[in-house]
Design an enzyme around this catalytic site. Structure first.
Site: not given
Ligand code: UT7
Length: 343
Positions: A121, A270, A300
């Site tokens: 990134c 970004h 992204n």
């Molecule tokens: O250039 C760098 C690129 N990356 C980033 O900038 C990422 C930065 N981080 C984020 O944007 C967030 O952490 C995410 C959007 C990726 C994820 O959000 P979160 O609130 O941190 O979710 P999490 O990873 O803690 O997951 C919470 C729940 C999980 O389910 P369980 O285990 O609680 O049952 C995931 O499996 O959300 C679930 N989950 C989804 N549910 C629906 C993860 N992705 C998805 C999805 N749709 N696309």
């Protein structure tokens, strides 16, 4: 010593739109438009057609940047190609783009050197720093800096991969960095990295410590386990560090140049997650109208987010000569950077 400025911008976003609903309906991923929008601001992204490589995706962006700069491809002294989704493991996409630009077959052939940058990134800002240094040192007059990604080919588009797959899209952006005697252009770039977090957001595919690097069967056919094949990410850790380092690197370049946030007309962050950018803007008291986004439409696009956003704002007339702008990025590595430019 000459000054270095961005003389041309271009972008190429592939035509196929994939909405959040398409992730559910077309790919069968258990997710929802609401979940993705609430956490990231992403409403859709674009996927390239099968058969189109990353250098090919970059070619129209590069040609547009050259045209706006008013130069031919043979005027280039270097190509810097930032990507985490190169056409091949090697050689880099820079040489493939060089071939597509036809410089070696021109009437007066020119074997323009091509460098690939592997800084995810932050790749565009790392590339910009190389171009800036080349131009200011007198080693080059015109450097093409490209950020391009074909994520769609390497996403686990299933429920297993939804955390990563719902974030990324394909696209390419390019700028030409040129020498000038006018007192303008790139004022400062500050880069950083913290390799202690190299595996927090990574895609391994192979393990070079193993013999061979990818396990092979008796016919010599390689096979890669899903946890090696697909990118994985600790999203919360990325989010937390992104906020911290984006704020830190922006404060650093502004401090170094003695520029106040109020003096800056536009902030090109970004486009990883709109919520990260909104949080950073809020913490620093930046008005939302000074922080443009294309993540809603493009997702992204990693190394391509900043150059596509620059090109978009030039095309719409939002980014005008005489403006002071800041560029800020953070991503896998961890790597980060910020730049201040008098446009
Ligand atoms: O250039 C760098 C690129 N990356 C980033 O900038 C990422 C930065 N981080 C984020 O944007 C967030 O952490 C995410 C959007 C990726 C994820 O959000 P979160 O609130 O941190 O979710 P999490 O990873 O803690 O997951 C919470 C729940 C999980 O389910 P369980 O285990 O609680 O049952 C995931 O499996 O959300 C679930 N989950 C989804 N549910 C629906 C993860 N992705 C998805 C999805 N749709 N696309």
């Amino acid at each position: 010593m000459p000054y270095a400025y961005i003389s041309g911008t271009g972008q190429n976003i592939p035509p196929r739109v994939v909405t959040n609903e398409d992730l559910v309906d077309v790919y069968g991923i258990e997710t929802s438009h609401e979940w993705i929008v609430q956490r990231t601001g992403i409403e859709s992204r674009h996927f390239s057609a099968e058969g189109v490589g990353t250098a090919e995706l970059a070619e129209p962006a590069a040609r547009a940047a050259l045209e706006r700069a008013g130069i031919a491809a043979t005027d280039l002294d270097m190509i810097v190609f930032a990507t985490l989704s190169p056409d091949y493991a090697f050689p880099g996409s820079g040489v493939i783009l060089q071939r597509l630009l036809g410089v070696a077959e021109a009437k007066s052939p020119k074997f323009v050197p091509a460098l690939d940058v592997r800084n995810q990134c932050s790749g565009f800002l790392y590339g910009l720093q190389v171009a800036d240094s080349m131009v200011k040192s007198g080693a080059a007059r015109h450097v093409l800096v490209v950020g391009a990604e074909t994520h769609s080919a390497a996403l686990d588009l299933t429920t297993r991969g939804r955390t990563v797959a719902s974030l990324f899209g394909d696209g390419a952006g390019a700028v030409v960095v040129s020498a000038t005697n006018e007192d303008r252009g790139i004022r400062r770039i500050a880069l950083g990295a913290d390799g202690r977090h190299a595996e927090v957001l990574c895609q391994k595919v192979w393990d070079i410590r193993q013999r061979p690097f990818i396990p092979v069967d008796e016919d010599g056919r390689g096979s890669v386990a899903p946890e090696m094949l697909w990118a994985h990410m600790d999203g919360r850790k990325v989010f937390k560090n992104a906020v911290m380092m984006m704020i830190g690197s922006l404060m650093q370049v502004c401090g170094d140049e003695q520029v106040e946030f109020d003096d800056i007309d536009l902030f090109f962050f970004h486009q990883a997650n709109m919520r990260i950018n909104q949080y950073v803007a809020e913490q620093l008291g930046l008005p939302p109208e000074k922080v443009p986004h294309n993540i809603q439409r493009n997702g992204n696009t990693t190394a391509a987010t900043i150059p596509t956003l620059l090109a978009e704002c030039v095309e719409s007339g939002t980014l005008k000569p005489g403006m002071k702008i800041a560029l800020v990025a953070f991503g896998s590595g961890f790597t980060w950077g910020a730049a201040l430019i008098d446009w």
